[in-house]
Motif scaffolding. Sequence first.
Motif: not given
Length: 200
Positions: A24-36
């Motif tokens: 998941f690439i979240c927000g304006r600053d494109e933070r990366i969050i991984y998931a299954h």
Amino acid sequence: MSLPQLIDDLQRLSEDQDSADLVFICGRDERIIYAHRLMLMARCKSFKTAKRGEVCRIPGCTVSPAAPGASAPTTIRLPHVNPDLFRQFILYVYTAKLVLQDSQVFQMMMMAQDMGVVELRTACEDHVISTLSVDNACTFLTAVMDIHEKAGRQHKSFNTISNVAGKQPQAGITAEKVSVTRNRYAYRCGGGARCAIEIT
């Protein structure tokens, strides 16, 4: 295996980037969050109800599936989502653990609605009902108004209704009176402003 050990293991899994098949690439600053994906399919209706060929049905998302046979994870962009809050949401999906805060509870409620996690939305509603008082009513209202301002529209999960007899309530103003029902939180703030938040 004890339940606490299982929860600890699931929390570690939520942080395991090597085995993750979703990014998941979240927000304006494109933070990366991984998931299954398997975990989200088990817990989120937005993944359970995806049609053949779809990855998910999250409002406002953009999906970039991995190429057939590729080992790279599928990318899901959520530019409207608060990255820190989404990380808390993912942790809840894996472990059912979450500490709700007054200033973010409506954002989490909106996220639970979009992702299709009914018990989390209910937990958010219960938090507001059980904690709403003259001391924090305007904190809740300010949070909802901030969501509306950023989104540029009212979210389908809740509406803010203001019948202003004086000034629009601002952050820091204490409510004078609060009434609560299951889907409506109404209160009168300083300056004569009467406001309500309705859950729909």
